[in-house]
Write an enzyme that holds these catalytic residues in place. Structure first.
Site, PDB file in Angstrom:
ATOM      1  N   ASP A   4      32.012  38.528  41.345  1.00  0.00           N
ATOM      2  CA  ASP A   4      31.574  39.579  40.439  1.00  0.00           C
ATOM      3  C   ASP A   4      30.687  39.175  39.300  1.00  0.00           C
ATOM      4  O   ASP A   4      29.906  39.598  38.819  1.00  0.00           O
ATOM      5  CB  ASP A   4      32.197  40.836  40.173  1.00  0.00           C
ATOM      6  CG  ASP A   4      32.923  41.543  41.437  1.00  0.00           C
ATOM      7  OD1 ASP A   4      32.020  41.480  42.487  1.00  0.00           O
ATOM      8  OD2 ASP A   4      33.828  42.193  41.280  1.00  0.00           O
TER       9      ASP A   4
ATOM     10  N   HIS B 260      30.284  47.945  46.075  1.00  0.00           N
ATOM     11  CA  HIS B 260      29.589  46.725  46.286  1.00  0.00           C
ATOM     12  C   HIS B 260      29.389  46.684  47.675  1.00  0.00           C
ATOM     13  O   HIS B 260      30.232  46.597  48.666  1.00  0.00           O
ATOM     14  CB  HIS B 260      30.730  45.489  46.143  1.00  0.00           C
ATOM     15  CG  HIS B 260      31.091  45.411  44.413  1.00  0.00           C
ATOM     16  ND1 HIS B 260      31.597  44.350  44.130  1.00  0.00           N
ATOM     17  CD2 HIS B 260      30.617  46.151  43.580  1.00  0.00           C
ATOM     18  CE1 HIS B 260      31.795  44.792  42.783  1.00  0.00           C
ATOM     19  NE2 HIS B 260      31.048  45.476  42.452  1.00  0.00           N
TER      20      HIS B 260
END
Lengths: 672, 672
Positions: free
Chosen positions: B355, B476
């Site tokens: 991330d 995501h």
């Protein structure tokens, strides 16, 4: 490419779906069947069509089930009632025994978001190219005007600043957009139509709905506020909104306005989407199951060259320009256009109306109107464009801010446009913008403000040319060049100020025995000077050599960028000098004839007060002789005291609004 | 098109001019002659060539003088000495009597600003296309890297932030540019060579000169500061600068670095100009009489899909992930790449290294290096990219600011890239970027930061696709999709999480008599649950129906935007649920197998702890069965406690730097 949607059905279960005509439903039949199922059969209402992929040659009604057996379902027309169509799939085991049936209830709707993508002024139905933009006569894509006029002249503000429509006349500045739907009286429960734009596009667009549609006119409606009739749908604060669905065949009208011109960070393209949302459950957001989109290009701001017919001439009245005004009034009248006086209470003594603003226009298939570009220049005419010009069908745009530093090159005597040209096979049917800047090779020059340059370049359809004008005290391109119409060649001539031509003329006068002819005769308070004295001034000659070099540099740039030959250029006999108080910057030595106003075949030229030969001014005679073969008539206007002596001339002191081009900008194919 | 320059000569006068080989001098002969002159003749040095326009058929040596008689003068080679060439024009009266002679002294120089416009890694001589940019294998135009690595690892800062070159190794990050000149030992007095850029371009470029050239190496030089050897020529603070002229044939080396990646307000194109300035007098600025220009395109930041060979795998060590780390270490070793541990003092407990950053690279014909895009996400890994990765030949870029609001969708588990695809005839040889956002039809969704989206879109060569990921708690795209290499079809498969496939598998287990097989066996502290219990949970089924709808929506978008068919997609059996504390947002019900790391033919997959049948996990068996035909091997990594339970998996907890594409980005022809 056909839009496809993945759909899942289940044996022993009834599934409901809304289908949009023109799309495909893809149903993988294996996903919902156990491995014991070996074949299937399909039945459906006559309104439903299907095909099986991979195609099978099965001779029986039972089709073998393969891992990727997919049913592709379409319908040709909208449903009259919700879920009035049906498709069922029956699954069979190894012995062809029935294992179970999956049922799909279908409602077909037709949905189309429509605009005038073929640019004929009419919103057609579902143009296949409506979602993209292509330049050129074979191009496509809708057009949007920046709604920069003001429907109200008294409570004025550009209309795009308001989120309300207060006058029905404002609608014609907008692009009509139609949501065409056909289907049952109501959408199945929970389904919604939504218009939406991206956050980026939302900043530049506003959409209103015709709220009167579908309502019967009643006494109450007639007296209701107009603004309630056109509710706001999309705006910078609202990127998506549900719109009403009307049953049967319906065309819902929307009106779209642009809020911003193309600029450095905005290429002018905007997309509006229409989605059909499917309900999931109250807990989850609706899913867009179909999206149609249309693309608009914001109309660029377009300048008008001297070769276009004049409509209105703007001149300031000041305490000292009576004679000038009279001369101009006569010329304007004779040229068949209208004189607009900017009065003293409006101009507060600032007479440079050319510098304050540039007239242009915006154009679309449905509407066009003039738009004034207000210069960032700071003068007493500052409020004129906004206060006096902005109004119904007269737009206003500026690129300016309080923090900006401005200089004389930011005045719009330094912003001109050429007539249409073709350069090395590339055509510029709306001409090319011309601005003046410093040499790119110097650190300390003056330049036109970057925000204005960025705006001009971003309009794309009149690709600008930067000339060198920083050699002049005032620094405007209109001090050394102009364009006049011509019946032959490219349809125009470029006029250039030429010290060399000036010296040639003065030498000719001298050798013809007129060395003692005097300049400035008739100008009150001005010291006379003879032709001989001018020719004998080495300092003046030296300065003019430099000036000629500067103009020659621009001549070479203009020849290259406009594709001109020498025969397209006419040199006007004009001398410059450099008054000591200005540091090596030039001004015209006598009224600068190239700084003229061009009204059709009439030229309003600063009266040069040149040496008289046989009662005739030799400079006037020369200009007339040069212009006569083109069918142009020169009117010499005395601007000596009221303009020339304070560093401007006829062109600086006037402004002309012209007819727009007949050529439409979207037919161009500009460099991107 | 040949560059022409207007030049004026005068009878009885000698004029001097510097001529640049390849251009034309245009001399109007009538401008300087009185009307009594009727003809002329021309003589010149053998080095000088001329032609007369309009062409004449004159039989004598005298040519009649017409109003536009023009001499077009060229020279083929550079002069050895200043003004060693000469041209003279003699004017004659009506009786052919000599009236006067104008003499022009000429110095010819060759000047060329050169770059690697044909993109072969070598700066060629005067490429005719060097001034413009064209995409594609038949294209042209030079390439510039943003100098975003740091030659110093310890005193680190991206090199583009410094206006000095402190290490010779920094030169290889720059594009070589050569000023080729040929001419006399010195330019005639007052002439200058100047490099210059526009103010707009200056913000994005810096040019250094090789200052050692033309100097003999001396003891002093060797010990002089290196930075003096590469003086700064152009920079945001300096738009133009004179450069030395060296006599004879000379190639002066310059080094150009980019300072900014393409973005919303910058299309990536930059122009550098070289001008020859002519002196006028000390009072006036020099006039540019010749300008050569070159155009660069700043190299885009390029992402690397799973199908490219892995080089390094980055994983965080935390107090609780020993087992995970061991499993991953083995996989990484087996896959032949290097493991990079991000230690606790670097990660401060933040394990989500996927991330924090995205690896990409920049490429040019002369050099390429990896560039990490640092996410605007705020976590304890914030400093890692800058502190630990930025270094020699490892670049750094970010789009972030303190004022920005960030959310979970700004993490780069939400930024992926597809393998190369062809869609409806349009080829994407570097694949397409994939990000996750909210539905465009909702007001309240989370989205990826606009500055990051603008950056990604502006790179142009991997045109992004926006998926819907806001249905997930974390949000995501790597939670529901991945790409794996395949030996057939398009060279890859799209893997999609599929609750439907999950339920199919569980139903099959049930009907095969394994309804009491337990999930989560072996997970410490986790309550077991049987296949029957899962199938009997209507709430779970309801939520997974919704999740399947969300994924199907993305499936349809990916099929359309990547040109995929059903056979290019593999559904993985994965269930989701919605823990009450999260408001209708989904997380994986068991370790999310699609959130895998792909290292060549090895897949590192979150160990799902599915129901065991005959000692084998049915979920693992299913995945292995699906991957085996592609030649892929699954390694199941236990990430349950240390990742899965805090809402991430193997992919979230790792990051992979890969080989760049062999395909070069400038050979693409992207949508502009």
């Amino acid at each position: 490419m056909v839009l496809t949607r993945t759909l899942r059905i289940k044996p022993h279960t009834a599934t409901s779906a809304v289908y949009v005509v023109g799309t495909e439903l893809n149903i993988n039949l294996n996903w919902c069947a156990p491995s014991t199922c070996k074949s299937f059969s399909v039945r459906c209402s006559p309104t439903v069509k299907y095909r099986i992929s991979p195609p099978t040659q099965a001779q029986t009604t039972l089709t073998p089930l393969t891992p990727n057996s997919t049913l592709i379902v379409t319908m040709d027309t909208a449903s009259e009632h919700a879920f009035d169509s049906k498709l069922s799939v029956r699954y069979y085991g190894e012995q062809a025994e029935t294992w179970g049936t999956a049922v799909l209830h279908l409602t077909a709707v037709e949905i189309s978001l429509d605009v005038d993508a073929d640019r004929d002024g009419v919103v057609e139905k579902n143009n296949p190219n409506k979602g993209s933009w292509k330049w050129g006569p074979e191009g496509h894509g809708a057009i949007l005007l920046v709604n920069c006029d003001s429907e109200s002249f008294f409570m004025k503000s550009p209309d795009y600043k308001s989120s309300k429509i207060t006058k029905v006349s404002d609608l014609k500045d907008m692009s009509r957009m139609v949501v065409r739907t056909k289907g049952p009286a109501e959408l199945p429960a929970g389904y919604k139509l939504t218009l939406h734009v991206s956050q980026t596009d939302a900043e530049k667009i506003r959409v209103f709905r015709d709220g009167k549609q579908g309502r019967s006119p009643t006494y109450k409606n007639i007296f209701s506020y107009f603004i309630k009739d056109y509710p706001l749908v999309l705006s910078p604060d609202n990127v998506c909104q549900e719109i009403p669905y009307n049953g049967g065949s319906f065309e819902a009208d929307f009106f779209v306005e642009g809020l911003r011109f193309a600029d450095k960070d905005f290429n002018g393209l905007l997309t509006i989407n229409l989605s059909l949302l499917e309900p999931t459950s109250p807990l989850f957001p609706e899913t867009p199951i179909f999206t149609d989109k249309v693309m608009f290009h914001v109309a660029p701001w377009i300048m008008t060259p001297n070769t276009l017919d004049p409509l209105e001439v703007f001149i300031c009245r000041t305490s000292d320009n009576d004679a000038f005004l009279k001369g101009m009034a006569q010329l304007v009248k004779q040229s068949g256009c209208e004189l607009k006086i900017c009065h003293e209470f409006q101009n507060r003594g600032d007479r440079w109306i050319q510098d304050e603003m540039e007239f242009g226009y915006i154009d679309s298939p449905h509407h066009h109107f003039p738009v004034v570009l207000d210069s960032p220049r700071r003068g007493d005419l500052d409020d004129y464009c906004y206060d006096e010009l902005l109004g119904p069908d007269f737009g206003y745009v500026t690129r300016s801010s309080c923090e900006m530093e401005v200089n004389s090159l930011d005045s719009f005597g330094n912003l001109e446009v050429s007539p249409p040209v073709t350069v090395n096979g590339r055509s510029y049917p709306l001409g090319r913008i011309i601005i003046g800047v410093a040499f790119p090779t110097t650190h300390h020059g003056r330049n036109m403000a970057k925000v204005v340059q960025d705006f001009l370049w971003a309009q794309k359809v009149q690709e600008p040319i930067a000339l060198f004008s920083d050699w002049l005290t005032v620094g405007h391109v209109d001090e050394f060049m102009s364009f006049v119409p011509a019946p032959d060649r490219k349809g125009f001539r470029l006029l250039l100020a030429s010290p060399d031509a000036g010296y040639r003329l003065f030498h000719r006068l001298q050798s013809d025995g007129h060395g003692q002819a005097m300049m400035f005769e008739g100008v009150s308070g001005k010291k006379l000077i003879s032709v001989d004295d001018i020719l004998n001034d080495p300092q003046l000659k030296y300065m003019n050599n430099y000036v000629q070099g500067c103009i020659d540099w621009n001549r070479d740039v203009l020849k290259k960028e406009l594709g001109l030959e020498e025969d397209d250029i006419i040199d006007l006999p004009i001398l410059f000098h450099m008054p000591e108080e200005e540091e090596n910057l030039a001004v015209a030595y006598y009224p600068d004839m190239v700084n003229m106003i061009v009204l059709g075949r009439n030229l309003g030229v600063p009266k040069p007060f040149g040496p008289r030969v046989g009662g005739t001014c030799a400079l006037e005679a020369e200009l007339c002789a040069l212009m006569a073969p083109l069918g142009l008539t020169c009117f010499f206007i005395d601007d000596f005291a009221s303009y020339h002596e304070i560093l401007g001339e006829v062109h600086c002191g006037s402004n002309t609004r012209r007819q727009p081009f007949t050529q439409r900008w979207w037919n161009l194919e500009p460099r991107e």
